[in-house]
Motif scaffolding. Structure first.
Motif, PDB file in Angstrom:
ATOM      1  N   UNK A 169     -13.117 -40.057 -23.694  1.00 29.44           N
ATOM      2  CA  UNK A 169     -12.294 -40.346 -22.118  1.00 29.44           C
ATOM      3  C   UNK A 169     -13.285 -40.543 -20.811  1.00 29.44           C
ATOM      4  N   UNK A 170     -13.830 -38.756 -20.939  1.00 27.10           N
ATOM      5  CA  UNK A 170     -14.495 -39.592 -19.541  1.00 27.10           C
ATOM      6  C   UNK A 170     -15.052 -38.320 -19.451  1.00 27.10           C
ATOM      7  N   UNK A 171     -16.236 -37.818 -18.811  1.00 25.04           N
ATOM      8  CA  UNK A 171     -17.128 -37.129 -19.548  1.00 25.04           C
ATOM      9  C   UNK A 171     -17.049 -35.446 -19.048  1.00 25.04           C
ATOM     10  N   UNK A 172     -15.169 -35.346 -17.833  1.00 28.55           N
ATOM     11  CA  UNK A 172     -15.254 -34.345 -17.826  1.00 28.55           C
ATOM     12  C   UNK A 172     -13.591 -33.451 -18.205  1.00 28.55           C
ATOM     13  N   UNK A 173     -13.977 -35.064 -19.475  1.00 26.39           N
ATOM     14  CA  UNK A 173     -12.670 -34.276 -20.770  1.00 26.39           C
ATOM     15  C   UNK A 173     -13.135 -34.621 -21.889  1.00 26.39           C
ATOM     16  N   UNK A 245     -25.102 -34.179 -24.647  1.00 21.88           N
ATOM     17  CA  UNK A 245     -25.817 -32.917 -23.860  1.00 21.88           C
ATOM     18  C   UNK A 245     -25.791 -34.098 -22.539  1.00 21.88           C
ATOM     19  N   UNK A 246     -25.022 -33.437 -21.511  1.00 21.56           N
ATOM     20  CA  UNK A 246     -25.504 -34.664 -20.518  1.00 21.56           C
ATOM     21  C   UNK A 246     -25.874 -35.084 -19.936  1.00 21.56           C
ATOM     22  N   UNK A 247     -27.132 -34.221 -19.808  1.00 23.56           N
ATOM     23  CA  UNK A 247     -28.304 -35.158 -19.033  1.00 23.56           C
ATOM     24  C   UNK A 247     -28.818 -36.508 -19.745  1.00 23.56           C
ATOM     25  N   UNK A 248     -28.283 -36.143 -21.113  1.00 28.10           N
ATOM     26  CA  UNK A 248     -28.967 -37.468 -22.081  1.00 28.10           C
ATOM     27  C   UNK A 248     -28.075 -38.918 -22.329  1.00 28.10           C
ATOM     28  N   UNK A 249     -26.496 -38.871 -21.551  1.00 27.13           N
ATOM     29  CA  UNK A 249     -25.091 -39.561 -21.401  1.00 27.13           C
ATOM     30  C   UNK A 249     -26.091 -40.911 -21.250  1.00 27.13           C
ATOM     31  N   UNK A 250     -27.018 -41.170 -20.030  1.00 27.67           N
ATOM     32  CA  UNK A 250     -27.716 -42.187 -19.742  1.00 27.67           C
ATOM     33  C   UNK A 250     -28.250 -43.167 -20.128  1.00 27.67           C
ATOM     34  N   UNK A 251     -28.975 -42.198 -20.844  1.00 27.79           N
ATOM     35  CA  UNK A 251     -30.375 -42.541 -21.578  1.00 27.79           C
ATOM     36  C   UNK A 251     -29.090 -43.457 -23.220  1.00 27.79           C
ATOM     37  N   UNK A 277     -22.199 -42.744 -15.290  1.00 27.20           N
ATOM     38  CA  UNK A 277     -22.086 -42.710 -13.870  1.00 27.20           C
ATOM     39  C   UNK A 277     -20.778 -43.547 -13.051  1.00 27.20           C
ATOM     40  N   UNK A 278     -20.532 -42.445 -11.387  1.00 26.17           N
ATOM     41  CA  UNK A 278     -21.635 -41.580 -10.803  1.00 26.17           C
ATOM     42  C   UNK A 278     -20.246 -40.720 -11.036  1.00 26.17           C
ATOM     43  N   UNK A 279     -19.415 -40.500 -11.956  1.00 28.25           N
ATOM     44  CA  UNK A 279     -18.043 -39.736 -12.150  1.00 28.25           C
ATOM     45  C   UNK A 279     -18.806 -38.113 -13.095  1.00 28.25           C
ATOM     46  N   UNK A 282     -21.483 -35.027 -12.817  1.00 30.33           N
ATOM     47  CA  UNK A 282     -22.992 -35.809 -12.581  1.00 30.33           C
ATOM     48  C   UNK A 282     -23.637 -34.993 -12.691  1.00 30.33           C
ATOM     49  N   UNK A 283     -24.147 -35.065 -13.930  1.00 27.76           N
ATOM     50  CA  UNK A 283     -25.989 -34.468 -14.308  1.00 27.76           C
ATOM     51  C   UNK A 283     -26.349 -35.114 -14.609  1.00 27.76           C
TER      52      UNK A 283
END
Ligand code: NG6
Ligand code: CA
Length: 511
Positions: A169-173, A245-251, A277-279, A282-283
């Protein structure tokens, strides 16, 4: 044919598509198709958030380079001012407000695109491309009452994608896990996942009861299950080993997108890369922290730009860039405080996420949907700036034209073939466009009409002007891009004409 819409409705819609899309003869013909197509879809990125659209406080060299080598659209839109409806429209070519259930979805929602329906993905697959989606989905999964521990379907694979790697869904759900094809990635069967949007589930602490456990605090909502020190919308238990782990989502997402390109480098592919990003939340990865000076929101833009750069570098490295059509856009306009205390407001430092536009995410003013939109095809597209009116909903008809595919009756009923504009051959895009937030508006030529609406004027928690008003609004976007001067009283005939056209477009969907 969908279960909700009758054939008559579809045929009417097709009739509409024909009249909505009166365009000059196409500049492109089949046979000149690109070897590959990559569509990069950012989340909540505003018109003013990118260097090539005027941002000065945040640096986006990869996006700026993409724009220098391609066509940068200044009047291109998402269909809606939030995520789910924009993504629905982009994939189906149908205005989302024609259907119930296309609003922002919870993380346990069922798939809202019926399997078997023509989508941008199925179209590209039929045209001979291997199709993949990597990133944020937010269109639901399963057919209701999904068990996350079993096969997760229907999903992207049932509506035209050959491969998927998803944030469901989203990073916050919740659930805060990745789904690859039909399975949660890294799930330990001895620690099953349960998800609820109704009631607390399992023993995981919530942000509401245990704020002392949080590394980022909510500013509104977002106070349910804590994952990785951040409380989310919804409750989940289990699946500890699978949690992201949010810090690694983009990678992770960028890595999967690059891997898809590498794996399919020998054959034509269509990649839909939907960044987190950039939802919120934001981590960004620690290597981006502090890079923008604007706090996590700005740093997430820097991270997004890095992701785009990695995709472009991969195309270069594999000698695919020359014959790959790359399209970049965002699913809706910008929001600053979207529910977490991440200092986005405090550290703005004069940065204007919406640029010269009014409103933002959730808003019927133009910042809700007018978004960055860049198209690059080296050697084929002459670089420049385009004023053509275009929408992501047009990708279906335009890429069908590009690949020589025919849309069937009822397929992508609101999609216009704006291929000539996308390839920079003409400055003429679609004739008019319906924008969608709480209410509807219509853009035609220099004019924008916003229908009267009883909706709230402000989205208070996010501090966004929604653009609703009980009276009709009319703006001349050429003179007044910032929608400050309502000239409806001065031009009653124009208001009447545009209200009638909007009504006609709306009614076409009714059986
Ligand atoms: C809102 C969320 C917001 C964001 C949005 C969807 C709260 C208070 N706000 O309900 O944080 O998740 O939904 O954003 O929960 S979108 O880009 O996916 O449409
Ligand atoms: Ca969004």
């Amino acid at each position: 044919m969908s279960q909700h819409v009758s054939r008559r409705t579809f045929l009417k819609s097709v009739g509409l598509a024909a009249t909505a899309c009166l365009l000059p003869a196409r500049a492109e013909t089949a046979g000149e198709r690109p070897r590959n197509v990559v569509f990069i879809y950012a989340d909540d990125l505003g018109y003013g958030d990118v260097g090539c659209y005027g941002a000065t406080k945040v640096v986006t060299p990869n996006l700026d380079g993409l724009a220098r080598a391609g066509v940068r659209f200044i009047n291109a839109h998402s269909s809606s001012a939030t995520c789910t409806p924009s993504r629905y429209a982009m994939l189906t070519g149908e205005y989302p407000w024609r259907r119930k259930g296309t609003g922002v979805l919870p993380g346990d929602a069922r798939l809202i695109i019926e399997p078997g329906r023509t989508t941008l993905a199925s179209l590209m697959k039929k045209a001979g491309y291997t199709t993949g989606v990597v990133g944020k989905w937010h269109l639901g999964l399963g057919a209701g009452e999904l068990d996350w521990n079993k096969e997760i379907k229907p999903g992207p694979l049932e509506i035209g994608f050959d491969y998927c790697f998803l944030i469901p869904a989203t990073g916050d759900r919740v659930p805060c896990v990745f789904v690859e094809n039909h399975r949660v990635v890294g799930l330990d069967p001895k620690d099953p996942i349960q998800v609820s949007y109704q009631k607390p589930i399992g023993n995981d602490p919530t942000g509401k009861d245990h704020p002392e456990l949080l590394k980022m605090h909510p500013s509104h909502g977002h106070n349910q299950t804590i994952v990785n020190g951040i409380s989310r919308i919804g409750y989940m238990s289990g699946g500890q080993a699978a949690r992201w782990v949010d810090e690694h989502i983009a990678d992770t997402l960028t890595g999967k997108a690059v891997a898809f390109i590498e794996k399919h480098k020998e054959e034509p592919f269509f990649l839909y890369f939907a960044t987190h990003d950039i939802h919120v939340p934001r981590v960004p990865h620690p290597r981006f922290v502090g890079k923008s000076g604007l706090g996590p929101r700005g740093d997430a833009i820097v991270q997004l730009d890095w992701s785009v750069g990695e995709i472009l570098k991969t195309l270069d490295r594999l000698s695919l860039a020359e014959n790959t059509l790359v399209i970049f856009s965002s699913d809706n306009g910008p929001v600053v405080d979207d529910g977490y205390k991440d200092q986005a407001v405090e550290l703005l430092d004069g940065h204007r996420p919406a640029g010269p536009l009014r409103g933002g995410k959730y808003s019927i003013f133009d910042a809700g949907t007018r978004v960055p939109f860049i198209v690059r095809w080296p050697g084929r597209i002459k670089p420049g700036v385009s004023e053509a009116l275009a929408c992501q909903i047009d990708l279906s008809a335009s890429l069908a034209a590009l690949t020589g595919e025919k849309l069937g009756p009822g397929d992508a009923p609101d999609s216009c073939d704006v291929l000539g504009a996308l390839l920079g051959r003409t400055q003429t895009g679609r004739d008019h466009l319906v924008e969608h937030a709480g209410s509807l508006s219509l853009i035609q030529g220099d004019w924008k009409y916003i229908e009267p609406s009883k909706g709230a004027r402000m989205n208070v928690p996010t501090n966004t002007e929604l653009g609703n008003a009980p009276q009709p609004q009319l703006y001349n976007l050429k003179d007044d891009l910032g929608e400050r001067n309502n000239v409806a009283m001065k031009h009653p005939e124009k208001v009447k004409e545009m209200a009638a056209l909007l009504q006609k477009i709306r009614q076409r969907s009714q059986p």
